[in-house]
Design an enzyme around this catalytic site. Structure first.
Site, short mmCIF file in Angstrom:
data_model
loop_
_atom_site.label_atom_id
_atom_site.label_comp_id
_atom_site.label_asym_id
_atom_site.label_seq_id
_atom_site.Cartn_x
_atom_site.Cartn_y
_atom_site.Cartn_z
N SER A 117 -69.86 -4.68 -63.51
CA SER A 117 -69.81 -3.75 -62.39
C SER A 117 -71.18 -3.09 -62.18
CB SER A 117 -68.70 -2.71 -62.62
OG SER A 117 -68.49 -1.92 -61.49
N ASP B 240 -62.30 -9.98 -55.81
CA ASP B 240 -62.93 -8.76 -56.27
C ASP B 240 -63.60 -8.01 -55.12
OD1 ASP B 240 -64.38 -6.78 -57.51
OD2 ASP B 240 -65.41 -8.09 -58.91
#
Length: 632
Positions: free
Chosen positions: A414, A466
């Site tokens: 991330s 995602d």
């Protein structure tokens, strides 16, 4: 109201006591007052269900009902105060049961009032009529005149200040310094720019996402063109390369996940984690000089040991220090792969969120590599912080002194994946054999030239749909336009969209065929905005104008298109099951390119596909499958 009515009926004959008349009057008046409020709220609900999102005509009486409800708040408040005074009056000598009933009623009244105030504070838009001017009149006014120009400037400033106050309120728990104040202003400007040109409320956005998801599912169920299928048929050489990278990624994802410390360990081992950490953490700790930042009870370091399987002597440096633009990381020796691993933590605090949202672009100029490149400002500042620690504090020198033959590998998930990528670019000249594995990095990270440059040493791993890997300002602008278009052109009331959408998300079934104004229009007409669409989005924000009007290349957009770093491995479910409760999932992986992530996909798994445990599970599944094939 039903509860008070039942209590009044049961205890009706017990008010013949000193002060009982007052309490009797209190309950009667409260019943009448609540009945009025319930009638007004019922009317509000009924009127709100009329019309469609872009056709507010049938809801024109709604403001009067809202103001009526607002006026009823005054007697409601006064009567709650009166009830509190009467209940606490020492001259009232009634049965204890009756007194307790009245006390419960008074408390319920205050709870209703408090929740109403909280609701108003949350949904109230302080811009109000100023936003109306900005949306409807600014396009028609002559902004060359100083009066109109000054008015529009004031509206923008007010909007920025409103967003800044909201962000400060959300971050009230953290210590705020100059960096925070600069970040608040930058993020407020970003939100003001993004939301200033639409007239949508949160439920409109929810309805738009539901419609987009169903439309997307209908398109995915259509058979693909033969050439589209053939383009993904990899050669054996590419497949071998992919298998090697997947095996490496599965190994290094452990380090990226470990950087989250005890929250990740407890999340993945909810029943046993605390017992294991309490039993093992006290003795395994490197010297204090190797750790910076707070690690109470040694939980963070103990979790890192458990997840990676390393010994405490394998860690060169661990930093739990966390501020805006300064994120935790650790440096460790990985003897299995003969690598010095720098693992950067992802988003886990308000400071990290502020770093994520500092999405302005800044130049990154590298000597002897590229003339110019745009990067995400907040993530670049975080990478600069770690770069200074690694080089100026001699951390990497210390690591290579211990293991001079090892290679350097930088990993992160991330925010950590984005930071690791930019850090790898900065260290590439000094360490030519460097490798970087970025798991689920943010989509709006690098300009095209930098993204192409990183294909030699960075591998990005993305799972499914995602959301974060597709997040960038141009993609958000595109999503906004898609929401506005599909919402404005749907002929169903909003409540029907939301109810059917919730049923579809939870129980599945076939996507709804909602009738729209687009039905029956020819292809040429589809390129022109409809009247309803124009009513929800009168003018376009600067970033969207720059996207659509490619002829004006001389004036770059405020937020240029940024891409994912390096070569991209896209992992998808083989037999895609949209339901969250599905088990025994099989995955397939293929090489992809950055253009495949140029649009945000709506799915119940768009958030869960980003989670580190899901990424690790997918990589382990593919790695084990490859291992079993080799053994066969």
């Amino acid at each position: 109201w039903i509860g008070i009515l039942a209590l009044y009926t049961v205890h009706k004959g017990r008010f013949n006591c000193p002060g009982g008349g007052l309490l009797h009057s209190y309950l009667l008046v409260l019943l009448v007052l609540l009945a009025f409020i319930i009638c007004v709220l019922s009317a509000l609900v009924y009127v709100s269900m009329q019309g469609t999102i872009s056709n507010p005509g049938p809801r024109k009486s709604l403001p009067k009902l809202l103001y009526t409800r607002l006026l009823l708040c005054l007697p409601e408040f006064i009567w709650a105060v009166v009830g509190a005074v009467w209940v606490s009056d020492s001259s009232v000598h009634c049965e204890k049961t009756v007194i307790n009933v009245i006390i419960g009623t008074v408390i319920a009244s205050w709870v209703i009032i408090i929740f109403t105030i909280i609701g108003v504070v949350i949904v109230f838009d302080p811009l109000g009529g100023k936003k109306t001017f900005y949306l409807t009149d600014s396009a028609n006014r002559n902004l060359e005149s100083s009066q109109s120009g000054q008015l529009l400037y004031n509206v923008k400033n007010t909007a920025t200040r409103v967003w800044e106050k909201r962000i400060r309120l959300l971050c009230c728990c953290i210590v705020q310094d100059d960096d925070h104040r600069v970040a608040f202003t930058s993020i407020a400007e970003l939100f003001r720019t993004y939301f200033s040109d639409t007239d949508l409320v949160p439920s409109d956005i929810a309805a738009g996402l539901i419609l987009l998801h169903q439309e997307q599912d209908k398109m995915e169920s259509c058979p693909k063109e033969p050439e589209e299928v053939l383009c993904h048929s990899p050669s054996s050489l590419v497949t071998d390369d992919l298998d090697i990278e997947l095996e490496n990624a599965a190994h290094y994802m452990l380090f990226a996940a470990a950087a989250y410390g005890w929250p990740y360990y407890i999340y993945t081992n909810p029943f046993t984690a605390l017992c294991k950490l309490n039993g093992d953490c006290c003795g395994n700790r490197p010297t204090d000089s190797d750790i910076t930042g707070s690690d109470r009870h040694n939980f963070h370091f103990g979790s890192i040991l458990k997840i990676t399987g390393l010994q405490y002597r394998d860690f060169i440096h661990i930093s739990f220090h966390n501020k805006i633009y300064e994120i935790p990381f650790f440096v460790a020796l990985d003897h299995k792969k003969e690598a010095i691993v720098v693992a950067v933590r992802g988003t886990l605090s308000f400071e990290d969120i502020l770093t994520d949202l500092s999405a302005d672009c800044e130049d990154l100029t590298l000597e002897d590599v590229l003339e110019n490149g745009f990067v995400h400002k907040g993530i670049t500042q975080a990478a600069n912080y770690i770069y200074r620690k690694l080089i100026n504090d001699g951390i990497l020198n210390q690591a290579f002194t211990i293991a001079p033959e090892y290679k350097l590998v930088i990993v992160g998930h991330s925010l950590g994946g984005g930071t690791a990528s930019i850090l790898a670019i900065m260290l590439r000249n000094s360490f030519p054999t460097l490798r970087c594995y970025a798991f689920s990095p943010p989509g709006g990270l690098l300009s095209k030239s930098l993204a192409d440059y990183t294909k030699h040493f960075i591998v990005s791993v993305i799972v499914g749909k995602d959301l974060v890997a597709r997040l960038s300002m141009p993609n958000m602008e595109d999503l906004k336009r898609r929401i506005v278009r599909i919402v404005a052109n749907c002929n169903r009331p909003k409540y029907q969209i939301l109810l059917r959408g919730c049923w579809y998300e939870v129980f599945g079934g076939d996507p709804d065929n909602f009738p729209t104004e687009l039905d029956g229009r020819n292809q040429d007409a589809l390129t022109q905005p409809l009247l309803a669409e124009e009513s929800l989005m009168v003018h376009r924000s600067p970033s969207y104008n720059a996207l659509e009007d490619e002829s004006h290349l001389s004036s770059p957009p405020q937020y240029p298109r940024l891409y994912l770093p390096g070569k991209i491995i896209h992992i998808v479910e083989e037999s895609s099951s949209r339901r969250l409760c599905s088990s025994d999932i099989k995955y397939t992986a293929r090489w992809s390119n950055e253009t495949g992530f140029s649009s945000i996909l709506i799915s119940p798994k768009m958030i869960t596909d980003h989670m580190p445990d899901v990424v690790l599970k997918a990589l382990n599944s593919l790695s084990q499958e490859h291992g079993s094939c080799i053994s066969c």
